[in-house]
Write a protein that holds these residues in place. Structure first.
Motif, PDB file in Angstrom:
ATOM      1  N   VAL A 175       0.863  -1.175   0.000  1.00 16.86           N
ATOM      2  CA  VAL A 175       0.000   0.000   0.000  1.00 16.86           C
ATOM      3  C   VAL A 175       0.902   1.227   0.000  1.00 16.86           C
ATOM      4  N   THR A 176       0.679   2.077  -0.999  1.00 10.68           N
ATOM      5  CA  THR A 176       1.449   3.308  -1.138  1.00 10.68           C
ATOM      6  C   THR A 176       0.484   4.483  -1.133  1.00 10.68           C
ATOM      7  N   VAL A 177       0.792   5.511  -0.363  1.00 13.30           N
ATOM      8  CA  VAL A 177      -0.012   6.723  -0.310  1.00 13.30           C
ATOM      9  C   VAL A 177       0.907   7.893  -0.649  1.00 13.30           C
ATOM     10  N   ASN A 178       0.557   8.625  -1.698  1.00 13.67           N
ATOM     11  CA  ASN A 178       1.373   9.764  -2.145  1.00 13.67           C
ATOM     12  C   ASN A 178       2.846   9.369  -2.310  1.00 13.67           C
ATOM     13  N   ASP A 179       3.063   8.257  -2.999  1.00 13.01           N
ATOM     14  CA  ASP A 179       4.407   7.734  -3.296  1.00 13.01           C
ATOM     15  C   ASP A 179       5.188   7.275  -2.061  1.00 13.01           C
ATOM     16  N   LYS A 180       4.521   7.116  -0.931  1.00 13.85           N
ATOM     17  CA  LYS A 180       5.181   6.633   0.287  1.00 13.85           C
ATOM     18  C   LYS A 180       4.624   5.253   0.623  1.00 13.85           C
ATOM     19  N   LEU A 181       5.509   4.267   0.718  1.00 19.81           N
ATOM     20  CA  LEU A 181       5.102   2.915   1.087  1.00 19.81           C
ATOM     21  C   LEU A 181       4.679   2.910   2.550  1.00 19.81           C
ATOM     22  N   ILE A 182       3.406   2.561   2.798  1.00 19.45           N
ATOM     23  CA  ILE A 182       2.939   2.541   4.192  1.00 19.45           C
ATOM     24  C   ILE A 182       2.686   1.137   4.700  1.00 19.45           C
ATOM     25  N   PHE A 183       2.686   0.141   3.790  1.00 15.91           N
ATOM     26  CA  PHE A 183       2.524  -1.242   4.241  1.00 15.91           C
ATOM     27  C   PHE A 183       3.042  -2.195   3.182  1.00 15.91           C
ATOM     28  N   SER A 184       3.727  -3.248   3.613  1.00 15.29           N
ATOM     29  CA  SER A 184       4.211  -4.301   2.731  1.00 15.29           C
ATOM     30  C   SER A 184       3.877  -5.657   3.352  1.00 15.29           C
ATOM     31  N   LYS A 185       3.061  -6.441   2.645  1.00 12.70           N
ATOM     32  CA  LYS A 185       2.719  -7.782   3.122  1.00 12.70           C
ATOM     33  C   LYS A 185       3.957  -8.674   3.142  1.00 12.70           C
ATOM     34  N   LEU A 186       4.872  -8.458   2.204  1.00 10.72           N
ATOM     35  CA  LEU A 186       6.099  -9.255   2.179  1.00 10.72           C
ATOM     36  C   LEU A 186       6.900  -9.068   3.469  1.00 10.72           C
ATOM     37  N   LYS A 187       6.925  -7.855   3.977  1.00  6.30           N
ATOM     38  CA  LYS A 187       7.667  -7.586   5.222  1.00  6.30           C
ATOM     39  C   LYS A 187       6.873  -7.972   6.457  1.00  6.30           C
ATOM     40  N   ALA A 188       5.564  -7.737   6.435  1.00  4.70           N
ATOM     41  CA  ALA A 188       4.731  -7.967   7.625  1.00  4.70           C
ATOM     42  C   ALA A 188       4.233  -9.406   7.744  1.00  4.70           C
ATOM     43  N   GLY A 189       4.114 -10.099   6.615  1.00  5.01           N
ATOM     44  CA  GLY A 189       3.632 -11.478   6.649  1.00  5.01           C
ATOM     45  C   GLY A 189       2.123 -11.600   6.753  1.00  5.01           C
ATOM     46  N   ALA A 190       1.409 -10.507   6.564  1.00  2.00           N
ATOM     47  CA  ALA A 190      -0.055 -10.502   6.650  1.00  2.00           C
ATOM     48  C   ALA A 190      -0.584  -9.285   5.913  1.00  2.00           C
ATOM     49  N   PHE A 191      -1.907  -9.240   5.735  1.00  2.00           N
ATOM     50  CA  PHE A 191      -2.537  -8.073   5.129  1.00  2.00           C
ATOM     51  C   PHE A 191      -2.684  -6.976   6.178  1.00  2.00           C
ATOM     52  N   PRO A 192      -2.780  -5.706   5.734  1.00  2.68           N
ATOM     53  CA  PRO A 192      -2.917  -4.600   6.684  1.00  2.68           C
ATOM     54  C   PRO A 192      -4.336  -4.488   7.244  1.00  2.68           C
ATOM     55  N   ASP A 193      -4.448  -3.840   8.369  1.00  2.26           N
ATOM     56  CA  ASP A 193      -5.739  -3.520   8.958  1.00  2.26           C
ATOM     57  C   ASP A 193      -6.409  -2.461   8.083  1.00  2.26           C
ATOM     58  N   ASN A 194      -7.579  -2.774   7.551  1.00  2.00           N
ATOM     59  CA  ASN A 194      -8.268  -1.861   6.632  1.00  2.00           C
ATOM     60  C   ASN A 194      -8.551  -0.494   7.256  1.00  2.00           C
ATOM     61  N   LYS A 195      -8.972  -0.479   8.503  1.00  2.00           N
ATOM     62  CA  LYS A 195      -9.315   0.791   9.153  1.00  2.00           C
ATOM     63  C   LYS A 195      -8.104   1.712   9.238  1.00  2.00           C
ATOM     64  N   GLU A 196      -6.951   1.139   9.534  1.00  2.00           N
ATOM     65  CA  GLU A 196      -5.747   1.965   9.642  1.00  2.00           C
ATOM     66  C   GLU A 196      -5.315   2.480   8.265  1.00  2.00           C
ATOM     67  N   VAL A 197      -5.476   1.673   7.221  1.00  2.00           N
ATOM     68  CA  VAL A 197      -5.161   2.125   5.862  1.00  2.00           C
ATOM     69  C   VAL A 197      -6.070   3.296   5.488  1.00  2.00           C
ATOM     70  N   VAL A 198      -7.370   3.153   5.737  1.00  2.00           N
ATOM     71  CA  VAL A 198      -8.323   4.229   5.435  1.00  2.00           C
ATOM     72  C   VAL A 198      -7.951   5.486   6.212  1.00  2.00           C
ATOM     73  N   GLU A 199      -7.558   5.348   7.459  1.00  2.00           N
ATOM     74  CA  GLU A 199      -7.178   6.508   8.270  1.00  2.00           C
ATOM     75  C   GLU A 199      -5.980   7.236   7.642  1.00  2.00           C
ATOM     76  N   MET A 200      -4.997   6.493   7.141  1.00  2.00           N
ATOM     77  CA  MET A 200      -3.836   7.117   6.506  1.00  2.00           C
ATOM     78  C   MET A 200      -4.239   7.832   5.217  1.00  2.00           C
ATOM     79  N   VAL A 201      -5.162   7.260   4.453  1.00  6.85           N
ATOM     80  CA  VAL A 201      -5.637   7.909   3.228  1.00  6.85           C
ATOM     81  C   VAL A 201      -6.387   9.198   3.576  1.00  6.85           C
ATOM     82  N   LYS A 202      -7.189   9.151   4.622  1.00 10.76           N
ATOM     83  CA  LYS A 202      -7.898  10.356   5.068  1.00 10.76           C
ATOM     84  C   LYS A 202      -6.904  11.438   5.470  1.00 10.76           C
TER      85      LYS A 202
END
Length: 72
Positions: A24-51
């Motif tokens: 997941v990248t927001v404004n060209d900044k990587l904010i989450f990588s499943k390869l590094k974390a080993g899981a999918f991101p929390d949707n609510k936190e992703v939406v909060e970063m987009v907001k």
């Protein structure tokens, strides 16, 4: 909690990448990588970063992960 429903002005796109990757990248900044974390991101936190980005605020990396690897 789809991003477009929560932040209608967001430009959301998907790209085919490495197999098993999900990033997941927001404004060209990587904010989450499943390869590094080993899981999918929390949707609510992703939406909060987009907001935050839509308001011109600082965007941080998503720290929370989903308990399961089932995409919603």
């Amino acid at each position: 909690m789809p991003i477009r429903r929560q932040v209608p002005e967001a430009n959301v796109s998907g790209n085919v990448g490495r197999r098993t990757s999900f990033e997941v990248t927001v404004n060209d900044k990587l904010i989450f990588s499943k390869l590094k974390a080993g899981a999918f991101p929390d949707n609510k936190e992703v939406v909060e970063m987009v907001k935050r980005a839509s308001k011109g605020e600082t965007v941080e990396k998503v720290k929370k992960k989903k308990e399961t690897c089932v995409a919603m």
